[in-house]
Scaffold this active site. Sequence first.
Site, PDB file in Angstrom:
ATOM      1  N   LYS A  44       2.741  25.555 -20.520  1.00 36.39           N
ATOM      2  CA  LYS A  44       3.355  26.470 -21.480  1.00 36.39           C
ATOM      3  C   LYS A  44       2.286  26.905 -22.476  1.00 36.39           C
ATOM      4  O   LYS A  44       1.403  26.111 -22.842  1.00 36.39           O
ATOM      5  CB  LYS A  44       4.501  25.739 -22.197  1.00 36.39           C
ATOM      6  CG  LYS A  44       5.271  26.587 -23.200  1.00 36.39           C
ATOM      7  CD  LYS A  44       6.454  25.796 -23.760  1.00 36.39           C
ATOM      8  CE  LYS A  44       7.280  26.598 -24.749  1.00 36.39           C
ATOM      9  NZ  LYS A  44       8.444  25.836 -25.249  1.00 36.39           N
ATOM     10  N   SER A  90      13.020  28.033 -24.756  1.00 36.65           N
ATOM     11  CA  SER A  90      11.870  28.891 -24.901  1.00 36.65           C
ATOM     12  C   SER A  90      10.867  28.771 -23.752  1.00 36.65           C
ATOM     13  O   SER A  90      10.047  29.667 -23.566  1.00 36.65           O
ATOM     14  CB  SER A  90      11.156  28.575 -26.216  1.00 36.65           C
ATOM     15  OG  SER A  90      10.642  27.257 -26.201  1.00 36.65           O
ATOM     16  N   SER A 101      14.538  23.498 -25.184  1.00 34.91           N
ATOM     17  CA  SER A 101      13.651  24.463 -24.521  1.00 34.91           C
ATOM     18  C   SER A 101      13.106  24.065 -23.161  1.00 34.91           C
ATOM     19  O   SER A 101      12.512  24.895 -22.481  1.00 34.91           O
ATOM     20  CB  SER A 101      12.468  24.775 -25.420  1.00 34.91           C
ATOM     21  OG  SER A 101      12.846  25.793 -26.300  1.00 34.91           O
TER      22      SER A 101
HETATM   23  N1  GLN Z   1      16.759  27.497 -28.573  1.00 39.09           N
HETATM   24  C1  GLN Z   1      16.253  26.525 -29.486  1.00 39.09           C
HETATM   25  C2  GLN Z   1      15.529  27.194 -30.627  1.00 39.09           C
HETATM   26  O1  GLN Z   1      15.354  28.372 -30.581  1.00 39.09           O
HETATM   27  C3  GLN Z   1      15.372  25.541 -28.786  1.00 39.09           C
HETATM   28  C4  GLN Z   1      13.946  25.884 -28.809  1.00 39.09           C
HETATM   29  C5  GLN Z   1      13.080  24.767 -28.392  1.00 39.09           C
HETATM   30  O2  GLN Z   1      13.533  23.740 -27.938  1.00 39.09           O
HETATM   31  N2  GLN Z   1      11.793  24.948 -28.615  1.00 39.09           N
HETATM   32  O3  GLN Z   1      15.145  26.552 -31.567  1.00 39.09           O
END
Ligand code: GLN
Length: 476
Positions: free
Chosen positions: A75, A150, A174
């Site tokens: 990532k 994400s 995410s």
């Molecule tokens: N959807 C969640 C957020 O926007 C999770 C993101 C993540 O785990 N990095 O914070």
Amino acid sequence: MELSVSQSLSGLREDISGGKYNLINVVEHYLKKVKDNQHLNAFLEVYENEALERAKSLEQKETRGKLYGLVIGLKDNICFKGHKVSASSKILESFESLYNSTVVERLLAEDAIIIGRLNCDEFAMGASNENSAYGNVLNPIDNTKVPGGSSGGSATAVAAGLCMATLGSDTGGSIRQPASFCGVVGIKPTYGRVSRYGLLAYASSYDQIGTFTHNIEDAALILEVIAGKDEYDSTASALNVEPYSNQLQPKSQYKIAYIKDVLESDGLDSEIKDYTLGLIDGLKNEGHVVEPIDFPYLDYMVPAYYVLTTAEASSNLARYDGVHFGYSSPNATDLESTYKKSRTEGFGMEVKRRIMSGTFVLSEGYYDAYYGKAQKVRRIIAEKSKAILKEYDAILLPTTPTTAFEIGAKADDPIAMYLADIFTVQAPHAGMPAISLPLAKSKEGMPFGTQLIMDKFKEAEMFALSNYLMQKFSDQ
Ligand code: GLN
């Protein structure tokens, strides 16, 4: 003819030993798949020559590391020395890592091949991969849908067979949510199990690096390699890392809890609900104890998460000021306008929204009402989750309330997007490990994950139970 490369590392290594193909063929195979699937926009960069060169030199080695044969993607928020890392943000567009993250050091030490850098939501903020400065990623199963976020690029890359495994980061879902939307295995380890050294921070008390794979064995093996204490991260636990991949034998009887309110929640898709109830019956028929429990905190889960993580984000992202790192506005005329213009031009909409909310909840006069209260909520969620897992081996719940949604469906509605995290924030609030398993698909053929939450540092037990579920209950 296209080479048929095994989806599991043990299968691939057998094929290599049996002379079916060699490591260079494997890398070439994945490079071709990446090229053929460019429309998915999963990779921001592919290390083509470097991966081939590394395959050649690894082939010459006499002793082979634990991850020999593994072609893995990162990532775009994990530092790999001498390579760009941008968190899919314009503000870090041309920034290069000056050092290796601990996870990268450990992957390389065991002979993994890093194939490229994967698209994600900007600074890991999002649930659809639509917040990337470099365009959205497509769901490989249905290109009109989001892959989740994400770590959308990481999930898509594994699901579409562009590499064998990927690393992502999970702050509030995410890894698990995109794993659910793309039909792969995604694990968020216990907070502190994996060093965060070299991970671009979003919310430091939640962030954890984890994996995307096709199966449990590979997830277990990779975690075994990347986990463990680290002198560069004081929050990395010194607890011994167990040989997870050799401990996949399930217990004969499990005691599993499920939260009544989760299965009765409004937004839960009826197919996912019915499937989960069916799975519960299936487990009972196999002699396991599966019981409903009360856990009346569902409504507080997401609000507390967004108060605490935006607060941490506003502080973590203060370092991107146009002076220290990355993008510096060419339109600035003095120090103050350097800060203002660099941040205004460099950050995307969602990141700005979060910096503003975070700054607000931390500001004088509001701190107790928001940040302080959210911390109390977090503590209650953690304590109650711990109490449940004293009595039960695992909490079972769907990973996501729905299957992957249409591109654009929630892009203009941040609250709807935030609510997509409803089932994934419990584990990180409590610092507990959780996994999303691709056990089923909807009638339309879209995958959805089944999630297990376990007590802290119970990764070995989590892999064993997951392996059992994958073998016994997978429809795929
Ligand atoms: N959807 C969640 C957020 O926007 C999770 C993101 C993540 O785990 N990095 O914070």
